[in-house]
Design a protein around this motif. Structure first.
Motif: not given
Length: 112
Positions: A7, A62, A64, A81, A84, A103-105, A108
């Motif tokens: 995280r 990122v 999403v 984000p 995230l 990176y993954r959210a 946004l």
């Protein structure tokens, strides 16, 4: 083997600025197949953003889900984000090791 998900907590002063419009994340360049979320099957998009924190700027891509992309993202627009996570990765391709952080959210949000 499960990938380690970390995280990411950004400082309250951190600014994330959109660098590109959201683009479909391509799973297979040869077929043009779009990547989907393993759990929901939802199409995934990537946004290249600039993270400005403590006087440093860093480009980050990122990923999403489509439902987490707000209307009105344009380059230069400040974003926040939601949930995230960073996933370190490494792979050997043609005998060369390449590595990085994905990176993954969950979403946004536009910052007003």
């Amino acid at each position: 083997m499960a990938m380690t998900r970390i995280r990411v907590g950004l400082l309250p002063s951190a600014v994330l600025m959109a660098g590109t419009m959201p683009a479909p994340k391509i799973k297979d360049p040869e077929t043009g197949e779009i990547a989907t979320d393993r759990d929901t099957g939802e199409s995934l998009y990537t946004v290249t953003a600039m993270l400005i924190e403590d006087g440093r700027a860093e480009m980050m891509k990122v990923t999403v889900p489509q439902s987490g992309i707000p209307e009105g993202i344009t380059p230069g627009r400040p974003l926040r984000p939601v949930d995230l996570f960073a996933t370190p990765w490494a792979r050997v391709f043609n005998g060369n090791l390449s590595d990085g952080v994905a990176y993954r959210a969950a979403a946004l949000e536009l910052v007003q």
